[in-house]
Write a protein that holds these residues in place. Structure first.
Motif, PDB file in Angstrom:
ATOM      1  N   THR A 525      40.266  45.635   6.590  1.00 52.67           N
ATOM      2  CA  THR A 525      39.546  44.372   6.678  1.00 52.67           C
ATOM      3  C   THR A 525      40.377  43.290   6.010  1.00 52.67           C
ATOM      4  O   THR A 525      40.826  43.469   4.884  1.00 52.67           O
ATOM      5  CB  THR A 525      38.184  44.481   5.979  1.00 52.67           C
ATOM      6  N   PRO A 526      40.597  42.168   6.702  1.00 47.97           N
ATOM      7  CA  PRO A 526      41.387  41.096   6.084  1.00 47.97           C
ATOM      8  C   PRO A 526      40.772  40.650   4.765  1.00 47.97           C
ATOM      9  O   PRO A 526      39.553  40.575   4.612  1.00 47.97           O
ATOM     10  CB  PRO A 526      41.364  39.983   7.122  1.00 47.97           C
ATOM     11  N   GLY A 527      41.626  40.362   3.783  1.00 48.30           N
ATOM     12  CA  GLY A 527      41.177  39.917   2.465  1.00 48.30           C
ATOM     13  C   GLY A 527      41.748  38.570   2.116  1.00 48.30           C
ATOM     14  O   GLY A 527      42.422  37.934   2.925  1.00 48.30           O
ATOM     15  N   ARG A 528      41.491  38.158   0.888  1.00 48.30           N
ATOM     16  CA  ARG A 528      41.963  36.861   0.431  1.00 48.30           C
ATOM     17  C   ARG A 528      43.187  37.013  -0.470  1.00 48.30           C
ATOM     18  O   ARG A 528      43.477  36.139  -1.276  1.00 48.30           O
ATOM     19  CB  ARG A 528      40.857  36.127  -0.352  1.00 48.30           C
ATOM     20  N   GLU A 529      43.867  38.154  -0.353  1.00 44.30           N
ATOM     21  CA  GLU A 529      45.083  38.345  -1.148  1.00 44.30           C
ATOM     22  C   GLU A 529      46.061  39.212  -0.378  1.00 44.30           C
ATOM     23  O   GLU A 529      45.672  39.991   0.501  1.00 44.30           O
ATOM     24  CB  GLU A 529      44.760  38.978  -2.499  1.00 44.30           C
ATOM     25  N   MET A 530      47.323  39.020  -0.667  1.00 45.56           N
ATOM     26  CA  MET A 530      48.387  39.835  -0.097  1.00 45.56           C
ATOM     27  C   MET A 530      48.862  40.783  -1.180  1.00 45.56           C
ATOM     28  O   MET A 530      49.103  40.375  -2.311  1.00 45.56           O
ATOM     29  CB  MET A 530      49.527  38.937   0.379  1.00 45.56           C
ATOM     30  N   ARG A 531      49.010  42.047  -0.829  1.00 43.11           N
ATOM     31  CA  ARG A 531      49.451  43.051  -1.797  1.00 43.11           C
ATOM     32  C   ARG A 531      50.829  43.570  -1.370  1.00 43.11           C
ATOM     33  O   ARG A 531      51.017  43.975  -0.216  1.00 43.11           O
ATOM     34  CB  ARG A 531      48.443  44.194  -1.910  1.00 43.11           C
ATOM     35  N   ILE A 532      51.739  43.524  -2.308  1.00 50.29           N
ATOM     36  CA  ILE A 532      53.116  43.951  -2.057  1.00 50.29           C
ATOM     37  C   ILE A 532      53.432  45.092  -3.014  1.00 50.29           C
ATOM     38  O   ILE A 532      53.153  45.002  -4.222  1.00 50.29           O
ATOM     39  CB  ILE A 532      54.101  42.785  -2.291  1.00 50.29           C
ATOM     40  N   SER A 533      53.993  46.166  -2.489  1.00 49.90           N
ATOM     41  CA  SER A 533      54.337  47.291  -3.362  1.00 49.90           C
ATOM     42  C   SER A 533      55.382  46.855  -4.384  1.00 49.90           C
ATOM     43  O   SER A 533      56.356  46.178  -4.050  1.00 49.90           O
ATOM     44  CB  SER A 533      54.860  48.472  -2.538  1.00 49.90           C
ATOM     45  N   GLY A 534      55.161  47.223  -5.626  1.00 51.27           N
ATOM     46  CA  GLY A 534      56.077  46.840  -6.694  1.00 51.27           C
ATOM     47  C   GLY A 534      57.291  47.753  -6.770  1.00 51.27           C
ATOM     48  O   GLY A 534      57.308  48.849  -6.199  1.00 51.27           O
ATOM     49  N   ASN A 535      58.326  47.305  -7.449  1.00 52.38           N
ATOM     50  CA  ASN A 535      59.487  48.153  -7.728  1.00 52.38           C
ATOM     51  C   ASN A 535      59.265  48.919  -9.018  1.00 52.38           C
ATOM     52  O   ASN A 535      58.565  48.473  -9.921  1.00 52.38           O
ATOM     53  CB  ASN A 535      60.759  47.313  -7.843  1.00 52.38           C
ATOM     54  N   VAL A 536      59.882  50.073  -9.105  1.00 46.75           N
ATOM     55  CA  VAL A 536      59.765  50.905 -10.301  1.00 46.75           C
ATOM     56  C   VAL A 536      60.814  50.449 -11.309  1.00 46.75           C
ATOM     57  O   VAL A 536      62.019  50.535 -11.039  1.00 46.75           O
ATOM     58  CB  VAL A 536      59.982  52.389  -9.965  1.00 46.75           C
ATOM     59  N   PRO A 537      60.409  49.940 -12.476  1.00 45.69           N
ATOM     60  CA  PRO A 537      61.409  49.490 -13.454  1.00 45.69           C
ATOM     61  C   PRO A 537      62.052  50.666 -14.173  1.00 45.69           C
ATOM     62  O   PRO A 537      61.503  51.773 -14.218  1.00 45.69           O
ATOM     63  CB  PRO A 537      60.588  48.636 -14.422  1.00 45.69           C
ATOM     64  N   HIS A 538      63.205  50.415 -14.726  1.00 53.26           N
ATOM     65  CA  HIS A 538      63.872  51.412 -15.564  1.00 53.26           C
ATOM     66  C   HIS A 538      63.087  51.568 -16.858  1.00 53.26           C
ATOM     67  O   HIS A 538      62.510  50.592 -17.358  1.00 53.26           O
ATOM     68  CB  HIS A 538      65.303  50.944 -15.854  1.00 53.26           C
ATOM     69  N   PRO A 539      63.026  52.765 -17.425  1.00 50.08           N
ATOM     70  CA  PRO A 539      62.270  52.946 -18.675  1.00 50.08           C
ATOM     71  C   PRO A 539      62.710  52.028 -19.812  1.00 50.08           C
ATOM     72  O   PRO A 539      61.929  51.744 -20.720  1.00 50.08           O
ATOM     73  CB  PRO A 539      62.535  54.416 -19.036  1.00 50.08           C
ATOM     74  N   SER A 540      63.928  51.518 -19.751  1.00 49.54           N
ATOM     75  CA  SER A 540      64.438  50.699 -20.855  1.00 49.54           C
ATOM     76  C   SER A 540      63.850  49.302 -20.874  1.00 49.54           C
ATOM     77  O   SER A 540      63.842  48.640 -21.917  1.00 49.54           O
ATOM     78  CB  SER A 540      65.967  50.598 -20.777  1.00 49.54           C
ATOM     79  N   SER A 541      63.374  48.787 -19.720  1.00 51.25           N
ATOM     80  CA  SER A 541      62.928  47.401 -19.669  1.00 51.25           C
ATOM     81  C   SER A 541      62.167  47.148 -18.375  1.00 51.25           C
ATOM     82  O   SER A 541      62.459  47.756 -17.345  1.00 51.25           O
ATOM     83  CB  SER A 541      64.130  46.453 -19.752  1.00 51.25           C
ATOM     84  N   ASP A 542      61.201  46.215 -18.433  1.00 53.03           N
ATOM     85  CA  ASP A 542      60.438  45.909 -17.220  1.00 53.03           C
ATOM     86  C   ASP A 542      61.186  44.970 -16.285  1.00 53.03           C
ATOM     87  O   ASP A 542      60.696  44.658 -15.203  1.00 53.03           O
ATOM     88  CB  ASP A 542      59.066  45.322 -17.584  1.00 53.03           C
ATOM     89  N   TRP A 543      62.381  44.491 -16.681  1.00 53.99           N
ATOM     90  CA  TRP A 543      63.169  43.622 -15.798  1.00 53.99           C
ATOM     91  C   TRP A 543      64.474  44.266 -15.345  1.00 53.99           C
ATOM     92  O   TRP A 543      65.292  43.641 -14.688  1.00 53.99           O
ATOM     93  CB  TRP A 543      63.463  42.276 -16.470  1.00 53.99           C
ATOM     94  N   VAL A 544      64.641  45.538 -15.656  1.00 52.10           N
ATOM     95  CA  VAL A 544      65.822  46.281 -15.219  1.00 52.10           C
ATOM     96  C   VAL A 544      65.369  47.307 -14.181  1.00 52.10           C
ATOM     97  O   VAL A 544      64.390  48.026 -14.393  1.00 52.10           O
ATOM     98  CB  VAL A 544      66.508  46.979 -16.409  1.00 52.10           C
ATOM     99  N   PHE A 545      66.099  47.375 -13.061  1.00 54.66           N
ATOM    100  CA  PHE A 545      65.726  48.253 -11.971  1.00 54.66           C
ATOM    101  C   PHE A 545      66.929  49.100 -11.557  1.00 54.66           C
ATOM    102  O   PHE A 545      68.078  48.723 -11.778  1.00 54.66           O
ATOM    103  CB  PHE A 545      65.215  47.439 -10.777  1.00 54.66           C
ATOM    104  N   THR A 546      66.643  50.227 -10.954  1.00 55.28           N
ATOM    105  CA  THR A 546      67.714  51.149 -10.565  1.00 55.28           C
ATOM    106  C   THR A 546      67.888  51.168  -9.056  1.00 55.28           C
ATOM    107  O   THR A 546      66.998  50.793  -8.295  1.00 55.28           O
ATOM    108  CB  THR A 546      67.419  52.582 -11.059  1.00 55.28           C
ATOM    109  N   ASN A 547      69.058  51.641  -8.646  1.00 52.18           N
ATOM    110  CA  ASN A 547      69.427  51.716  -7.243  1.00 52.18           C
ATOM    111  C   ASN A 547      69.214  53.150  -6.751  1.00 52.18           C
ATOM    112  O   ASN A 547      69.690  54.096  -7.393  1.00 52.18           O
ATOM    113  CB  ASN A 547      70.891  51.317  -7.077  1.00 52.18           C
ATOM    114  N   THR A 548      68.497  53.322  -5.651  1.00 55.39           N
ATOM    115  CA  THR A 548      68.289  54.668  -5.128  1.00 55.39           C
ATOM    116  C   THR A 548      69.404  55.105  -4.183  1.00 55.39           C
ATOM    117  O   THR A 548      69.394  56.219  -3.677  1.00 55.39           O
ATOM    118  CB  THR A 548      66.938  54.770  -4.389  1.00 55.39           C
ATOM    119  N   THR A 549      70.343  54.225  -3.922  1.00 55.36           N
ATOM    120  CA  THR A 549      71.592  54.600  -3.277  1.00 55.36           C
ATOM    121  C   THR A 549      72.708  54.320  -4.282  1.00 55.36           C
ATOM    122  O   THR A 549      72.451  53.836  -5.378  1.00 55.36           O
ATOM    123  CB  THR A 549      71.791  53.829  -1.960  1.00 55.36           C
TER     124      THR A 549
END
Length: 940
Positions: A525-549
């Motif tokens: 059912t259409p809603g009033r918000e858009m939901r985007i899957s988040g990225n998984v951060p590195h355990p060291s910081s919420d602004w550091v991310f890892t490459n799966t390739t």
């Protein structure tokens, strides 16, 4: 300040402690990395001074004797509080030993020198302890800073040494240099036999809760020197001695007393026997043997080629003090340098550094008045090289959590033969000195400081609807759709952030009332918000991310980024194709290939083309080298295809999308070196970057200011979704007649391969080659990608592009420009060439500093001939050459011994055009004669 005792000492004793330089282990680690680089420079200077063919140890280069078979036996009277770990009364362990002269290059044993003893104690297969000592009670250096700078100053000879000592006086002060020289003069002395010398540790080590220094002293009754003469006198003397009987040393320990009498951080202060009486701890027995036998000579060679490091131990016996803490990084760097696992180019000559610095300063000043792309050709080329030089120095930030302070470790394992010869699937061991660098799971680096603006302002849906929606298709007339497919083909090799499942900590974007509702899944059912899957951060910081390739240019989109997937795609040495030469499908109807996300017909074409190229190469290699097994055929073909892809991107795709003479010359220079005979260009490049005088594949790996990784800013500038058209027409090449029309959603996902097989590779290539992609600009985002189904969720990629960049804390557009040393946009009128777009931006953002990076990059007027903005180009010029320069397989191991002579010739002779013609030869008449295959083709 650290609690060096880690649990305290026995009651009544003064507690020792370590003090970290710079106030923290992290700050000290940064210093150690710089010292390691200086030590590599010292090794190069020593090689030059010694006229050696290869890099050797910075110190202790000449081995006097090295062998295994010794035994270390602890004393039955070992004090109770020193019975720690493997140190138990009566316990015996096998040991290997190396005696050496301390000089940085081989010289006569008759000369004055320091002598060294290195001992490796083998407690078990997983536990070893390296003890290193020199035949003078204290080192000349108080800490690692003094030690490495002194080593760098005195390495080499003649004027180089004099200049080095003068510089050392400026760095350390005249009094300290005088003290150090006095210590060295006193310590350098003749030696009759290394068996008659005492050897002291360089600083303290931990011994359980104690801090100790240690010394090896000849046992009582050791015979005097045996007769020997000449440059190898000490080796000859020791060989006679041990052939005649056992050689024995006693190991003594001195305890820490107080910081003033027995300092931890000042290695140059003697721990006198009066203040800290020696305690007999163990006996080292070196048994009688013939050191001239072939097995003994081989054993000596193996120990000489290896490396001793005091951090090869356990935490109970870890080294202490600044000098010792630095030894882990510095000794490892030295070992890796001489073992051809790490590389260092010689510093440019003094005149180059002087003129180069002046030239770059002048160009920076000139840039404040005239943009580089408006200058004359040769000046713009120099400017590009100078820009890259500055960006390499200032805009590479490592985000990978690093060890600080150093910790003890098991004995390092040498790289496997296959890791040296072939690419690993997950990118491990490209840099043999740092095997995890750039591998799957490594973090994305940064090119600039983080953004501090709240990540949800203004509303991303509003931004996209007003500024990015495609009202009418804007074509890029200098390119064809193959150029759009190619860059996605490449990005899938480079960048893949790990995503959460939808519903797990989603990014939630409210939908303003003036826009249609949104359903994140088909049927919702259409809603009033858009939901985007988040990225998984590195355990060291919420602004550091890892490459799966992997971060490397290794063709993982074709071959896979892990062994299991790679094996599933293979049929012996070949990539599995069906009987008609197309990729097989998995259970979901998707092509089985290395990476098949965001799949559409353009990717299907590229993956099919290069899978076929791999299989042709396997056949050619098999005929040329019939003795090769399947694994070598497969891995060598994989190397060749990956390098060919890198070459095509460098010298064909890039000049096509950045269509200027300067960029065409610049990118070809990256691969081939400057044009032959163009002495003015070569002179200019010499002034700005002497190492660019030959193509990157002919140089050594260089990571510049940080370990190699791709960056979040790099991922941001490659958001080139406007290249994708919404509508496609497919033609029959033989007749030129239209076969069918399709929308993008008809040729993506599970439908892509069926459509491609129905049309055929030849007609798909022709249809894409004769059609234009979209221009990379605002108001040109594909409608198809704004309601696009991927992995069971519907996504609006325009909103995703905005939100991902914000959440990853990439600076907003003005901050992005500041981070790249570019002038800020001061007026809304200067934001884009379109007044109406500028009005909308002002209305939406309110403040110039809030304009999203993606919006600014798409809105900026690019230089003439460019397919994207000059701001994005700054990241490109930094990172494009870095992907080549850092890669061992595209620099020092880009050679026939690895790729085979056939492979080197294949890469040299081939291009995107020849790859297309090999698999679809009938397309020859329509391919461009004087441009790359990414330029528009002629029509039938």
């Amino acid at each position: 300040m650290s609690d060096g005792g880690d649990g305290g000492l026995s009651a009544g004793r003064v507690k020792w402690a370590e003090t970290y330089r710079g106030g923290s282990p992290e700050a000290e680690r940064a210093e150690f990395l710089k010292l390691a680089d200086l030590m590599l420079d010292a090794q190069l200077k020593s090689r030059k001074a010694g006229k050696a063919r290869r890099v050797d140890r910075a110190f202790h280069a000449k081995s006097i004797a090295a062998f295994s078979g010794g035994t270390l036996t602890f004393s039955q009277a070992l004090p109770e509080d020193l019975r720690v770990g493997f140190a138990r009364p009566g316990a015996s362990y096998p040991a290997s030993v190396r005696f050496s002269n301390a000089a940085s290059f081989a010289k006569s044993d008759e000369e004055k020198d320091l002598r060294g003893l290195a001992l490796r104690i083998a407690v078990s297969e997983t536990e070893h302890h390296d003890l290193l000592a020199t035949n003078w009670p204290v080192p000349h250096a108080r800490d690692a800073h003094q030690f490495v700078h002194f080593a760098h100053a005195v390495s080499g000879g003649g004027l180089s040494r004099a200049a080095g000592l003068a510089g050392l006086c400026r760095t350390l002060g005249v009094s300290e240099v005088r003290r150090m020289l006095g210590n060295v003069r006193e310590a350098l002395r003749p030696c009759d036999s290394v068996a008659l010398e005492s050897y002291w540790s360089r600083g303290a080590i931990r011994w359980g809760d104690e801090a100790v220094r240690y010394a090896f002293k000849p046992a009582r009754g050791t015979p005097g020197a045996f007769p020997a003469h000449g440059a190898g006198r000490l080796s000859a003397e020791f060989a006679q001695r041990i052939a005649a009987g056992d050689v024995t040393f006693e190991l003594y320990l001195q305890r820490f007393v107080t910081e003033s009498l027995t300092p931890i951080e000042d290695a140059a202060q003697d721990w006198t026997e009066r203040d800290s009486p020696p305690i007999l701890a163990a006996t080292l027995t070196l048994p009688r043997r013939d050191l001239t036998a072939p097995d003994a000579i081989a054993e000596q060679r193996a120990l000489d080629d290896g490396g001793f490091n005091p951090w090869n131990t356990t935490e109970e016996f870890r080294p202490l003090g600044h000098l010792n803490r630095a030894r882990k990084a510095v000794y490892d760097a030295s070992l890796h340098h001489r073992s051809a696992m790490r590389w260092r180019s010689e510093r440019p000559p003094l005149q180059n550094r002087m003129f180069g610095g002046g030239t770059r300063w002048l160009l920076r000043k000139l840039n404040t008045r005239v943009p580089w792309h408006r200058m004359r050709l040769r000046t713009s080329l120099l400017n590009l090289d100078a820009l890259r030089y500055d960006l390499r120095a200032q805009n590479l930030v490592d985000t990978e959590p690093r060890e600080a302070p150093p910790s003890a470790r098991a004995l390092p394992v040498a790289p496997l033969p296959e890791e040296r010869a072939f690419r690993t699937y997950d990118g491990r061991a490209n840099d043999l000195s740092d095997p995890r660098m750039g591998a799957v799971g490594a973090t994305f680096g940064r090119n600039m400081p983080l953004e501090t603006i709240p990540p949800d302002e203004p509303n991303a849906v509003t931004v996209c609807r007003e500024l990015m929606d495609r009202k009418a298709f804007i074509p890029a007339r200098t390119l064809n759709i193959l150029a759009a497919a190619w860059i996605q083909f490449q990005v899938h090799d480079w960048v893949a952030h790990q995503r959460r499942k939808l519903g797990e900590q989603d990014l939630v974007v409210p939908i303003p009332g003036k826009y249609p509702d949104w359903a994140s899944r088909p049927g919702d059912t259409p809603g009033r918000e858009m939901r985007i899957s988040g990225n998984v951060p590195h355990p060291s910081s919420d602004w550091v991310f890892t490459n799966t390739t992997s971060h490397w240019w290794d063709g993982s989109e074709v071959y896979g980024a892990d062994p299991e997937r790679a094996r599933s795609l293979r049929d012996g040495p070949r990539i599995r194709l069906n009987e008609k030469g197309y990729l097989p499908e998995d259970v979901n109807g998707m092509s089985m290939t290395g990476f098949n996300e965001s799949w559409w017909m353009g990717l299907s074409v590229m993956h099919t083309l290069f899978a076929r190229e791999h299989n042709v190469l396997v056949g050619e290699l098999g005929r040329a080298y019939p003795h090769w097994d399947d694994e070598r055929l497969y891995q060598t073909a994989r190397l060749i295809v990956s390098a060919l892809i890198a070459k095509i991107h460098t010298v064909e795709w890039t000049p096509a999308i950045l269509g200027t003479e300067a960029l065409d010359i610049g990118m070809k220079t990256n691969w081939y070196g400057p044009p032959s005979g163009d002495w003015l260009t070569k002179l200019g490049i010499w002034l700005t970057d002497v190492h660019a005088l030959k193509g990157i594949p002919r140089t050594m790996p260089d990571h510049h200011a940080a370990p190699y990784s791709l960056t979040e800013e790099f991922a941001t500038v490659y958001r080139m979704h406007p290249l994708i058209p919404d509508d496609y027409i497919f033609y029959d090449y033989g007749t030129g007649k239209q076969r069918l029309r399709r929308g993008f959603l008809d040729i993506q996902g599970a439908q892509a391969d069926d459509e491609m097989r129905a049309i055929g590779l030849r007609d798909a290539l022709y249809s894409f080659g004769t059609a234009h992609p979209g221009a990379i600009t605002l108001h040109n985002f594909p409608r198809s990608l704004q309601h696009f189904e991927r992995e069971g969720e519907v996504i609006d990629l325009s909103v995703v592009d905005i939100m991902r960049t914000r959440v990853r804390k990439v600076p907003r557009y003005n901050g992005f420009r500041r981070g790249l040393h570019m002038p800020e946009i001061k007026s809304w009128d200067d934001l884009t060439p379109d007044p109406e777009t500028n009005r909308l931006c002002r209305e939406i953002y309110g403040q110039l500093d809030h304009v999203d990076t993606v919006v600014g990059l798409l809105g900026e007027a690019p230089p003439t001939g460019f397919g994207f903005s000059d701001t994005a180009f700054r990241i490109f010029i930094l990172m494009a050459s870095r992907r080549l320069q850092s890669d061992r397989f595209l620099t020092v191991d880009f050679r026939p011994e690895i790729y085979s002579p056939l492979g080197m010739d294949w890469i040299e002779r081939n291009s995107m055009t020849s790859v297309i013609l090999r698999h679809c030869p009938e397309l020859g008449p329509v391919l461009p004669r004087d441009a790359t295959a990414f330029a528009p083709w002629r029509t039938v």
